[in-house]
Design a protein around this motif. Structure first.
Motif, PDB file in Angstrom:
ATOM      1  N   UNK A  91      23.285  24.777  49.544  1.00 31.39           N
ATOM      2  CA  UNK A  91      23.824  23.664  48.748  1.00 31.39           C
ATOM      3  C   UNK A  91      25.030  24.119  47.937  1.00 31.39           C
ATOM      4  N   UNK A  92      24.898  25.264  47.253  1.00 31.56           N
ATOM      5  CA  UNK A  92      25.996  25.740  46.413  1.00 31.56           C
ATOM      6  C   UNK A  92      27.211  26.119  47.253  1.00 31.56           C
ATOM      7  N   UNK A  93      26.981  26.730  48.418  1.00 30.33           N
ATOM      8  CA  UNK A  93      28.095  27.048  49.318  1.00 30.33           C
ATOM      9  C   UNK A  93      28.854  25.793  49.716  1.00 30.33           C
ATOM     10  N   UNK A  94      28.119  24.709  49.881  1.00 28.02           N
ATOM     11  CA  UNK A  94      28.723  23.433  50.274  1.00 28.02           C
ATOM     12  C   UNK A  94      29.347  22.696  49.090  1.00 28.02           C
ATOM     13  N   UNK A  95      29.246  23.284  47.886  1.00 27.30           N
ATOM     14  CA  UNK A  95      29.827  22.649  46.715  1.00 27.30           C
ATOM     15  C   UNK A  95      28.952  21.570  46.111  1.00 27.30           C
ATOM     16  N   UNK A  96      27.657  21.573  46.469  1.00 28.90           N
ATOM     17  CA  UNK A  96      26.710  20.580  45.953  1.00 28.90           C
ATOM     18  C   UNK A  96      25.949  21.212  44.788  1.00 28.90           C
ATOM     19  N   UNK A 131      29.045  30.797  45.417  1.00 26.74           N
ATOM     20  CA  UNK A 131      29.241  29.692  44.489  1.00 26.74           C
ATOM     21  C   UNK A 131      30.635  29.114  44.639  1.00 26.74           C
ATOM     22  N   UNK A 132      30.720  27.853  45.024  1.00 28.47           N
ATOM     23  CA  UNK A 132      32.008  27.187  45.176  1.00 28.47           C
ATOM     24  C   UNK A 132      32.657  27.013  43.804  1.00 28.47           C
TER      25      UNK A 132
END
Length: 178
Positions: free
Chosen positions: A50-55, A129-130
């Motif tokens: 999720x964090x990689x995807x910016x969520x 982390x995006x």
């Protein structure tokens, strides 16, 4: 720093992503002997994705992760081992969960201007982390309350200065060498 049960110290270096938590926590561990852990390593793969995807993570994503961190500190306390943890710990309720682990947890809040932290995030490599999540983290950040045990440090000094300031302000003794 190890010792008899009850004589352990447990420090959480907290703040938004890019504030320098890992660098400062590692430095504290190196100079004091507190066992270092990176809270990000405790995230389940779904959270990392999720964090990689910016969520941004929501509280439901965070509760099991925070309980795992509290359990890790409690287990080290039971072993007589002091710890230093790099963890965002952005909300008071998150810090309350961490305090459910060992008898006492102290916090070092690394705080600073969004522009500086955003620049640091843009220059780092290899982190999931995006950078776009900084704003969501800053939006939910709750600063330490007066009754919470800890210190706030401005992030502009060099990392070694932040480590020294954290150690001095918390009164952490240096590591004992054989």
């Amino acid at each position: 720093m190890t010792g008899e049960r009850g004589l352990t110290r447990h420090v959480v270096v907290m703040g938004v992503s890019g504030a320098g938590k890992t660098t400062v926590a590692r430095g504290i561990g190196a100079l004091t002997g507190l066992r270092f852990a990176e809270a990000d390593d405790f995230h389940p793969e779904a959270n990392v994705a999720r964090m990689r995807a910016g969520i941004p993570l929501d509280d439901a994503d965070r509760w099991p992760w925070l309980r795992a961190l509290a359990s890790w500190m409690a287990a080290r306390h039971a072993e007589g081992v002091s710890t230093v943890l790099a963890c965002s710990a952005l909300k008071r309720s998150y810090r309350d969960v961490l305090r459910q682990g060992p008898p006492q947890v102290e916090f070092v809040h690394l705080d600073g201007p969004a522009e500086l932290i955003r620049d640091r995030m843009a220059r780092r490599t290899g982190h999931f982390m995006a950078a776009g999540l900084l704003d969501s983290q800053r939006a939910i950040l709750e600063h330490l309350d007066r009754e919470e045990s800890g210190v706030v440090l401005e992030v502009t000094p060099a990392p070694d200065e932040l480590v020294a300031a954290a150690i001095a302000r918390l009164g952490l003794p240096p590591a004992t060498r054989p």
